[in-house]
Design a protein around this motif. Structure first.
Motif, PDB file in Angstrom:
ATOM      1  N   ALA A 164       0.828  -1.194   0.000  1.00  0.00           N
ATOM      2  CA  ALA A 164       0.000   0.000   0.000  1.00  0.00           C
ATOM      3  C   ALA A 164       0.871   1.255   0.000  1.00  0.00           C
ATOM      4  O   ALA A 164       2.032   1.213   0.398  1.00  0.00           O
ATOM      5  N   ARG A 165       0.258   2.365  -0.469  1.00  0.00           N
ATOM      6  CA  ARG A 165       0.886   3.706  -0.485  1.00  0.00           C
ATOM      7  C   ARG A 165       2.124   3.770  -1.418  1.00  0.00           C
ATOM      8  O   ARG A 165       2.016   3.445  -2.548  1.00  0.00           O
ATOM      9  N   ASP A 166       3.248   4.161  -0.857  1.00  0.00           N
ATOM     10  CA  ASP A 166       4.458   4.435  -1.637  1.00  0.00           C
ATOM     11  C   ASP A 166       4.247   5.606  -2.596  1.00  0.00           C
ATOM     12  O   ASP A 166       4.463   5.508  -3.802  1.00  0.00           O
ATOM     13  N   PHE A 167       3.796   6.707  -2.024  1.00  0.00           N
ATOM     14  CA  PHE A 167       3.577   7.954  -2.767  1.00  0.00           C
ATOM     15  C   PHE A 167       4.628   8.986  -2.319  1.00  0.00           C
ATOM     16  O   PHE A 167       4.833   9.180  -1.121  1.00  0.00           O
ATOM     17  N   HIS A 168       5.255   9.599  -3.307  1.00  0.00           N
ATOM     18  CA  HIS A 168       6.169  10.722  -3.039  1.00  0.00           C
ATOM     19  C   HIS A 168       5.443  11.985  -3.484  1.00  0.00           C
ATOM     20  O   HIS A 168       5.265  12.202  -4.681  1.00  0.00           O
ATOM     21  N   MET A 169       5.030  12.813  -2.526  1.00  0.00           N
ATOM     22  CA  MET A 169       4.130  13.918  -2.855  1.00  0.00           C
ATOM     23  C   MET A 169       4.780  15.264  -2.555  1.00  0.00           C
ATOM     24  O   MET A 169       5.530  15.397  -1.596  1.00  0.00           O
ATOM     25  N   THR A 170       4.454  16.247  -3.386  1.00  0.00           N
ATOM     26  CA  THR A 170       4.832  17.627  -3.092  1.00  0.00           C
ATOM     27  C   THR A 170       3.554  18.434  -3.094  1.00  0.00           C
ATOM     28  O   THR A 170       2.799  18.406  -4.061  1.00  0.00           O
ATOM     29  N   CYS A 171       3.323  19.131  -1.985  1.00  0.00           N
ATOM     30  CA  CYS A 171       2.074  19.869  -1.849  1.00  0.00           C
ATOM     31  C   CYS A 171       2.376  21.348  -1.650  1.00  0.00           C
ATOM     32  O   CYS A 171       3.236  21.712  -0.866  1.00  0.00           O
ATOM     33  N   GLU A 172       1.663  22.168  -2.403  1.00  0.00           N
ATOM     34  CA  GLU A 172       1.786  23.617  -2.216  1.00  0.00           C
ATOM     35  C   GLU A 172       0.409  24.193  -1.926  1.00  0.00           C
ATOM     36  O   GLU A 172      -0.560  23.845  -2.604  1.00  0.00           O
ATOM     37  N   ILE A 173       0.360  25.069  -0.940  1.00  0.00           N
ATOM     38  CA  ILE A 173      -0.884  25.781  -0.661  1.00  0.00           C
ATOM     39  C   ILE A 173      -0.639  27.273  -0.844  1.00  0.00           C
ATOM     40  O   ILE A 173       0.338  27.815  -0.335  1.00  0.00           O
ATOM     41  N   ALA A 174      -1.511  27.917  -1.599  1.00  0.00           N
ATOM     42  CA  ALA A 174      -1.491  29.376  -1.724  1.00  0.00           C
ATOM     43  C   ALA A 174      -2.563  29.921  -0.794  1.00  0.00           C
ATOM     44  O   ALA A 174      -3.677  29.385  -0.742  1.00  0.00           O
ATOM     45  N   ALA A 175      -2.213  30.973  -0.048  1.00  0.00           N
ATOM     46  CA  ALA A 175      -3.155  31.477   0.951  1.00  0.00           C
ATOM     47  C   ALA A 175      -3.016  32.980   1.136  1.00  0.00           C
ATOM     48  O   ALA A 175      -2.069  33.594   0.648  1.00  0.00           O
ATOM     49  N   ARG A 176      -3.998  33.542   1.850  1.00  0.00           N
ATOM     50  CA  ARG A 176      -3.883  34.939   2.269  1.00  0.00           C
ATOM     51  C   ARG A 176      -3.139  34.985   3.597  1.00  0.00           C
ATOM     52  O   ARG A 176      -2.983  33.970   4.269  1.00  0.00           O
ATOM     53  N   GLU A 177      -2.720  36.170   4.009  1.00  0.00           N
ATOM     54  CA  GLU A 177      -1.981  36.330   5.275  1.00  0.00           C
ATOM     55  C   GLU A 177      -2.800  35.858   6.475  1.00  0.00           C
ATOM     56  O   GLU A 177      -2.257  35.413   7.484  1.00  0.00           O
ATOM     57  N   ASP A 178      -4.136  35.988   6.369  1.00  0.00           N
ATOM     58  CA  ASP A 178      -4.978  35.586   7.499  1.00  0.00           C
ATOM     59  C   ASP A 178      -5.254  34.086   7.496  1.00  0.00           C
ATOM     60  O   ASP A 178      -6.066  33.592   8.274  1.00  0.00           O
ATOM     61  N   GLY A 179      -4.587  33.367   6.605  1.00  0.00           N
ATOM     62  CA  GLY A 179      -4.708  31.917   6.617  1.00  0.00           C
ATOM     63  C   GLY A 179      -5.797  31.372   5.710  1.00  0.00           C
ATOM     64  O   GLY A 179      -5.964  30.160   5.592  1.00  0.00           O
ATOM     65  N   ARG A 180      -6.552  32.233   5.075  1.00  0.00           N
ATOM     66  CA  ARG A 180      -7.604  31.753   4.175  1.00  0.00           C
ATOM     67  C   ARG A 180      -6.929  31.117   2.956  1.00  0.00           C
ATOM     68  O   ARG A 180      -6.153  31.772   2.257  1.00  0.00           O
ATOM     69  N   VAL A 181      -7.209  29.834   2.708  1.00  0.00           N
ATOM     70  CA  VAL A 181      -6.541  29.154   1.601  1.00  0.00           C
ATOM     71  C   VAL A 181      -7.190  29.503   0.269  1.00  0.00           C
ATOM     72  O   VAL A 181      -8.387  29.749   0.182  1.00  0.00           O
ATOM     73  N   LEU A 182      -6.351  29.515  -0.778  1.00  0.00           N
ATOM     74  CA  LEU A 182      -6.847  29.904  -2.101  1.00  0.00           C
ATOM     75  C   LEU A 182      -6.634  28.789  -3.117  1.00  0.00           C
ATOM     76  O   LEU A 182      -7.551  28.394  -3.815  1.00  0.00           O
ATOM     77  N   GLY A 183      -5.402  28.316  -3.180  1.00  0.00           N
ATOM     78  CA  GLY A 183      -5.106  27.323  -4.210  1.00  0.00           C
ATOM     79  C   GLY A 183      -4.308  26.155  -3.658  1.00  0.00           C
ATOM     80  O   GLY A 183      -3.600  26.267  -2.656  1.00  0.00           O
ATOM     81  N   LEU A 184      -4.443  25.014  -4.350  1.00  0.00           N
ATOM     82  CA  LEU A 184      -3.714  23.810  -3.947  1.00  0.00           C
ATOM     83  C   LEU A 184      -3.068  23.204  -5.179  1.00  0.00           C
ATOM     84  O   LEU A 184      -3.715  23.056  -6.225  1.00  0.00           O
ATOM     85  N   ARG A 185      -1.774  22.868  -5.044  1.00  0.00           N
ATOM     86  CA  ARG A 185      -1.072  22.251  -6.168  1.00  0.00           C
ATOM     87  C   ARG A 185      -0.334  21.018  -5.643  1.00  0.00           C
ATOM     88  O   ARG A 185       0.400  21.111  -4.672  1.00  0.00           O
ATOM     89  N   VAL A 186      -0.562  19.888  -6.281  1.00  0.00           N
ATOM     90  CA  VAL A 186       0.038  18.642  -5.803  1.00  0.00           C
ATOM     91  C   VAL A 186       0.694  17.898  -6.952  1.00  0.00           C
ATOM     92  O   VAL A 186       0.100  17.726  -8.018  1.00  0.00           O
ATOM     93  N   LYS A 187       1.926  17.483  -6.703  1.00  0.00           N
ATOM     94  CA  LYS A 187       2.667  16.691  -7.690  1.00  0.00           C
ATOM     95  C   LYS A 187       3.092  15.403  -7.000  1.00  0.00           C
ATOM     96  O   LYS A 187       3.617  15.441  -5.894  1.00  0.00           O
ATOM     97  N   THR A 188       2.840  14.283  -7.641  1.00  0.00           N
ATOM     98  CA  THR A 188       3.108  13.009  -6.970  1.00  0.00           C
ATOM     99  C   THR A 188       3.790  12.015  -7.883  1.00  0.00           C
ATOM    100  O   THR A 188       3.440  11.914  -9.066  1.00  0.00           O
ATOM    101  N   ILE A 189       4.759  11.305  -7.333  1.00  0.00           N
ATOM    102  CA  ILE A 189       5.330  10.152  -8.013  1.00  0.00           C
ATOM    103  C   ILE A 189       4.833   8.917  -7.263  1.00  0.00           C
ATOM    104  O   ILE A 189       5.047   8.783  -6.058  1.00  0.00           O
TER     105      ILE A 189
END
Ligand code: MCN
Ligand code: CUM
Length: 783
Positions: free
Chosen positions: A291-316
């Protein structure tokens, strides 16, 4: 205290599990308990190399050994057109090695003998001449242009298997370009294995006179196994009977068709006798679905107050030597694109690239909900990275970003339509119950004293119930499920379903559903699963789909019976059908108090006193195609203390608040949660299947691959909120995998939280004491 099974209206009650007396008294019947006259035993020779050319196999000495009846190699299977088999992810896999081996412990040859010991002894006499080839264990290296090509059978001359993406790339790029805050984190979800107590095994019984194959196998999906065997062997499907007896734990390990099964069938076909094959523990861990064996890179774009805007994920995704993940056809990376989780992102873009390496095949198993484990872990971990970076409390950050109750049904940026949820309520309850504010105060005091205490939150969204026919199929077969109910003259019921439980308690909960609909007690209803000769077609039990699919079919099938029962009741009550009222336990006549008939009365009449124009008997079948998946959720909180001297983590408290909609049996749900949390705990702290650079599997046994004992396991606290599924006939959502999907992030978040004063933002699982000890040492803590 569990209640009696004899109560009427059993829905929502913790009645004792009907299956427990036989399991607790050692009276279960597992595949290895199938012992039949003249049965032979099979053993499999496996490759010591992770990558090697096979120059020659000499089986003559083995064939001459005492008791040996047959030795099979890939060449022999090729003559029967069985050298390769299709995988559930659209790839093909060698049954016995042809020309080369691609992972250590790969199946190379098989011996069938009178006893298991004779078969195993004869394996030693098979001579295989291997020419070692360069080994690739790192999926990133496997993608390099000069990497050796592992799969020469494929047209594509690279180790890249497929690319899959979801969401809107451009919109996501735009959101990231303008965002004031971006966090980025590499996260590995290590290779693990479900490792059920009972390993895989089968008995193949081909009868040369009748042309029938009876195949006993420890299977989560007997109908799928029958279809695959029919397609492979050419035996007509109705001439194959797959029987999955009691299953000693599945956890996804018993979904796939493994090479050993095909070889056992081939051997039985050749010899015309019964052939049994039962794996060893090492064979199970080292060769069946990891099971699993995922190599993931996650990016979150957000405002200064922590409100999230965008999500970008790249996985091998490291799939090993064959892409044998059990996935719905349209989802090569499972439902990984649920990765936006419980949060209202404007835009998201997810990419997964799958890669071949010299490791065991598999990819989806271990309470995974088709890769939701990886998704939930990634987003819950990265949300904490964002909270830490912005110095916002992780609970507060979640409240600021939850999909609100009034946004359901909610369409996620990767296209899922969440059916229902109330994330705020669930987290609030969890914070209150654990005493969050107090714990933070205690933590502050301890930090001031140089102690390491951590609190970790995970507020995950699950997605289960695969699935709707327009998007969900396996090998082309749509992922509906089914129930068939027979009410006998005395009002006793046998119901059969297309799923196959492995310890989840279906014999109790599905009896509760049917009893509730028919006004009977759960004791009146016998549930049978696992025999393809008797059960209606269904895709099996995995991905917590049984309640969302077969459970729905059971309820609707029972309602179909009730509709017919109403006609008979009208006749017995001597009123028109429209004047018959059902109150949950009996039919009565409108305006005629005191006159009523129960389902038992109706059942008897169905065979003894049927009105003209009504078909005798009281049976029905229902095939349920779910309109959508169900989206359970939960809020989990872990509290940990770290021993500065050893790096050992003590999980002081763990609270799981789950919301799986309406609950059929609270005790069974709690049992599911306890089991899943224990597995999540194991993954977070002790489980990993590493390989050395030669492709040697370094944890092929329970000495190196750890399963927690009762002593290791923390005390679990549980609670519940109820947000019914609006489209499920009884408002239920699945729950079997939620605790494993939600808990790893809570554990890791807690440990990182404890170490955050040192600037630690992430640690990859498993959180072995030595890893933490090393971090402490690097910061001069435990010198
Ligand atoms: N249930 C309930 N009320 C709900 C939801 C579920 O009472 N609202 C009950 C069900 O009726 C069922 C049990 O809880 O008796 C689990 O139901 P469900 O979530 O529908 O999951 P499945 O029955 O499809 O089980 C599959 C799931 C998976 S995918 C893995 S992996 C796993 C798990 O179940 N493997 C298990 N739990 C396991 N538990 C045991 N003992 N053994 C395994 O191999
Ligand atoms: Cu993915 S493990 Mo369960 O789905 O059998």
């Amino acid at each position: 205290m569990a209640l009696q099974q004899t109560e009427l209206r059993p829905m929502g009650k913790s009645i004792a599990r009907k299956e427990d007396p036989r399991f607790l008294r050692g009276k279960g019947r597992y595949v290895d308990d199938v012992i039949l006259p003249n049965m032979l035993y099979m053993a499999i020779l496996r490759s010591p190399y992770a990558h090697a050319r096979i120059r020659r196999i000499d089986t003559s000495a083995a064939l001459a050994a005492p008791g040996v009846k047959l030795v099979l190699t890939g060449e022999d299977l090729a003559k029967m057109n069985l050298a390769w088999m299709p995988t559930l992810n659209g790839d093909q896999q060698m049954v016995l090695a042809v020309d080369k081996v691609l992972f250590q412990y790969q199946e190379v040859a098989a011996v069938v003998a009178e006893t298991r010991a004779q078969a195993e002894d004869a394996l030693q006499l098979i001579e295989v001449d291997y020419e070692p080839l360069p080994v690739v264990v790192d999926p990133f290296k496997a993608l390099e242009p000069d990497a050796p090509i592992l799969r020469e059978d494929r047209e594509k001359k690279s180790n890249h298997i497929w690319h899959w993406e979801s969401g809107d790339r451009e919109e996501t790029e735009n959101v990231f370009r303008d965002a004031p805050v971006v966090v980025k984190q590499d996260v590995r979800f290590q290779r693990v294995h479900p490792s059920p107590l009972e390993p895989c095994g089968c008995v193949a019984d081909y009868n040369t006179a009748t042309g029938r194959l009876t195949f006993y196998v420890t299977s989560q999906a007997p109908h799928v196994h029958r279809t695959v065997i029919a397609m492979l062997s050419g035996i007509p499907e109705h001439q194959i009977r797959v029987i999955s007896p009691d299953v000693g734990g599945g956890f996804g390990n018993k979904v796939g068709v493994y090479p050993g099964y095909v070889v056992a069938v081939a051997a039985s076909l050749k010899l015309g006798v019964l052939v049994k094959w039962i794996e060893t523990r090492t064979e199970n861990i080292a060769s069946t679905s990891f099971a699993r064996d995922f190599h993931m890179t996650c990016e979150i774009a957000a405002r200064e107050d922590g409100r999230v805007l965008g999500l970008r994920v790249k996985t091998i995704a490291d799939h090993g030597a064959f892409d044998a993940a059990a996935n719905p056809t349209k989802f090569p990376a499972g439902l990984f694109n649920i990765v936006t989780g419980s949060y209202d992102f404007k835009a998201a873009f997810v990419e997964v690239d799958a890669v071949y390496t010299n490791k065991a095949p598999g990819g989806v198993a271990y309470r995974c909900s088709f890769r939701v484990t990886e998704a939930a872990y990634l987003i819950e971990r990265t949300m904490d990275v964002l909270a830490q970076r912005l110095k916002i409390d992780p609970a507060e950050l979640r409240f600021r970003n939850f999909i609100r109750k009034d946004q359901f049904p909610y369409k996620s940026p990767t296209g899922w339509v969440y059916d229902s949820g109330d994330y705020e309520k669930t987290l609030k309850l969890a914070l209150e119950r654990i005493g969050y504010d107090e714990l933070r105060k205690e933590q502050a005091e301890k930090r001031a004293r140089g102690e390491f205490m951590g609190i970790g939150i995970s507020t995950f969204t699950e997605i289960v119930g695969g699935g709707p026919k327009n998007t969900f199929d396996i090998l082309g077969i749509k992922m509906f499920d089914s129930a068939e109910i027979r009410v006998h003259p005395t009002g006793k019921v046998i119901a059969r379903l297309g799923v196959r439980h492995q310890g989840q308690g279906h014999e109790t909960t599905f009896a509760q559903i049917i009893a509730e609909e028919l006004g009977l007690s759960a004791d009146d209803v016998l549930i049978e699963e696992g025999d393809t000769d008797t059960a209606p077609y269904g895709l099996g039990t995995y991905a917590s789909r049984s309640t969302p699919t077969a459970g729905a079919a059971a309820a609707l099938c029972a309602r179909r019976i009730r509709e017919k029962a109403r006609k008979i009741a009208a006749h017995l009550l001597e009123v028109g059908e429209d004047d018959v009222v059902w109150d949950g336990t009996a039919f009565s006549a409108k305006g005629l108090p005191g006159k009523s008939v129960t389902m038992k009365d109706v059942a008897f009449a169905a065979y003894t006193d049927v009105p003209d124009g009504v078909e005798p008997g009281l049976e029905a079948t229902y095939y349920y195609d779910p309109p959508n998946l169900t989206f359970p959720h939960g809020a989990y909180i872990a509290v940990v203390d770290i021993d500065k001297g050893t790096g050992a983590v003590k999980v002081r408290r763990f609270l799981a608040v789950d919301d799986c909609g309406n609950v059929i049996n609270p005790m069974i749900v709690e049992g599911q949660v306890h089991g899943g949390l224990t597995e999540g705990f194991a993954i977070a702290f002790m489980q990993d299947i590493p390989y050395d650079s030669n492709g040697n599997c370094l944890a092929p046994n329970w000495m190196d691959y750890l399963v927690p004992t009762a002593l290791d396991t923390p005390h679990w606290e549980t609670d519940r909120t109820v947000t019914p599924s609006p489209h499920h006939p009884i408002g239920a959502k699945g729950v079997g995998e939620s605790p494993n999907v939600g808990s790893p992030a809570a554990f890791v978040n807690a440990v990182v939280d404890a170490l955050s004063p040192l600037g630690v933002e992430h640690i990859d699982m498993p959180l072995y004491p030595w890893k933490i000890w090393k971090i402490l040492r690097e910061h001069g803590i435990n010198e």
